[in-house]
Scaffold this motif. Structure first.
Motif: not given
Ligand code: XIL
Length: 380
Positions: A170-185, A189-194, A224-230
């Motif tokens: 029922k959930q999409y992105i895993r609930d992790t410390p990183a997500r709680r701090a940064i958000g659903d993106d 964000q990690a792919f952009k930084l990389a 698909r979401d990663l592609k849409a984000a370019g």
């Protein structure tokens, strides 16, 4: 479909090399082509290794002859590279790099952003509440930039995010410390930084059970979401921590088809075939079990090893069917004795998940894999 010549050239070169070596030695063949030789340069065959493994010359020799790629089993994870904020420790990872360079082996970096084996300070305050988005992104950026620049030109690709999708359907992105701090993106964000840190290296998304229908659709959505984000995404890594009887090979087959349709390469990144009973499939490393049967403490029946060989064979048959979309198959370990499955999900059992036994002898599973690689190399 892959061109016939792609597989036949390495095989031909191999036959010529072996023939001339044998002619020089004037002996009958005592060894057969290794996995890396059969697979050739277009399909990397790998194992997860630890820097300490390389101190055993027999293990080092096996890795150097059989494998064309390695992944650091732990050495490239955030808590190994930057346990304390601002202090980077590359020594053990660098040992793996040096060995790989010496033996013409490609290295995969595992991993930049994961909710396990990551120091708490990166995304949390001392009281465990989330850092601000800005602070957390800043920590992630420093980590990704420093690490990727250090290994630039030395690794072929990075598992940018490991296990970022929730196990709960029922959930999409895993609930992790990183997500709680940064958000659903967080993943975007990690792919952009990389990509900004090293535009030349391949970037992968890696996860377990994304071959299984309950998680696959969300993994496809992520592609698909990663592609849409370019953002750059070269491949999806299916970890492949599988059991003797599950999942069905047809599910793996369907998953590879589905990912390839999205226009990404597929890699099998952490394969092993567990022969012991356990409650949970997959590889959630926090899903430890207190006790469990340890039926093969004093040895494993030949029939079970044969069944495991059959299982490796059916899965490799699927991989070979998709060989124009699969660029790498990495086993999570080398021999049975060193496998992490001796301690997961139950500590201290005697497991037999790999291609080589505790004495480094090839098992029926090795022969089954070899057979599938060979038939693909002659089929074209
Ligand atoms: C495992 C290592 O092999 C162990 O040594 C360590 O104690 C825990 O992690 N999925 C992954 C890998 O992505 O990083 C994990 O590796 C196994 C599950």
């Amino acid at each position: 479909m892959r061109d016939m010549a792609d597989f036949q050239i390495p095989l031909l070169a191999l036959v010529i090399t072996m023939t001339s070596t044998l002619a020089l030695a004037g002996q009958s063949p005592s060894s057969q082509p290794t996995l890396r030789q059969i697979a050739g340069p277009r399909l990397l065959i790998g194992g997860a290794i630890m820097a300490a493994d390389l101190e055993d010359p027999k293990v080092a020799q096996l890795i150097a002859t059989e494998l064309s790629t390695v992944t650091g089993g732990n050495e490239f994870k955030p808590d190994f590279l930057q346990r304390e904020k601002g202090t980077f420790t590359f020594e053990r990872a660098d040992k793996i790099i040096a060995f790989a360079q010496q033996h013409d082996i490609k290295v995969v970096g595992h991993t930049l952003c994961w909710h396990q084996q990551t120091p708490a300070w990166m995304f949390q305050k001392p009281d465990k509440s989330p850092l601000s988005r800005e602070e957390a992104l800043d920590n992630l950026k420093t980590h990704i930039e420093t690490v990727m620049k250090h290994f630039k030109g030395k690794v072929i690709g990075w598992d940018v995010v490991n296990e970022g999708i929730a196990d709960d359907p029922k959930q999409y992105i895993r609930d992790t410390p990183a997500r709680r701090a940064i958000g659903d993106d967080i993943i975007i964000q990690a792919f952009k930084l990389a990509h900004a840190a090293d535009p030349d290296v391949e970037l992968y998304y890696n996860d377990y059970n994304i071959d299984a229908p309950y998680k696959r659709d969300r993994a496809l959505r992520l592609v698909r979401d990663l592609k849409a984000a370019g953002v750059r995404l070269d491949a999806v890594g299916i970890q492949g921590h599988w059991l003797l009887n599950s999942p069905p090979a047809s599910e793996v087959d369907d998953a590879i088809t589905a990912f390839a349709k999205e226009g990404v390469k597929v890699m099998i990144t952490e394969m092993d075939v567990d022969v012991l009973p356990r409650k949970a499939a997959g590889a959630d490393i926090s899903a430890t079990e207190k006790a469990g049967f340890d039926p093969y403490k004093n040895g494993i029946p030949a029939g079970v090893l044969q069944a495991q060989g059959k299982r490796y064979g059916e899965l490799f048959k699927v991989f070979m069917k998709h060989r124009s979309d699969i660029t790498r198959i990495t086993l999570w370990g080398i021999d049975d004795g060193r496998s992490w499955l001796n301690n997961f999900p139950v500590r201290g059992r005697t497991n037999y998940p790999m291609l080589w036994d505790r004495e480094l002898h090839p098992k029926p599973a090795y022969e089954a894999v070899r057979k599938e690689l060979l038939s693909a190399s002659t089929e074209g």
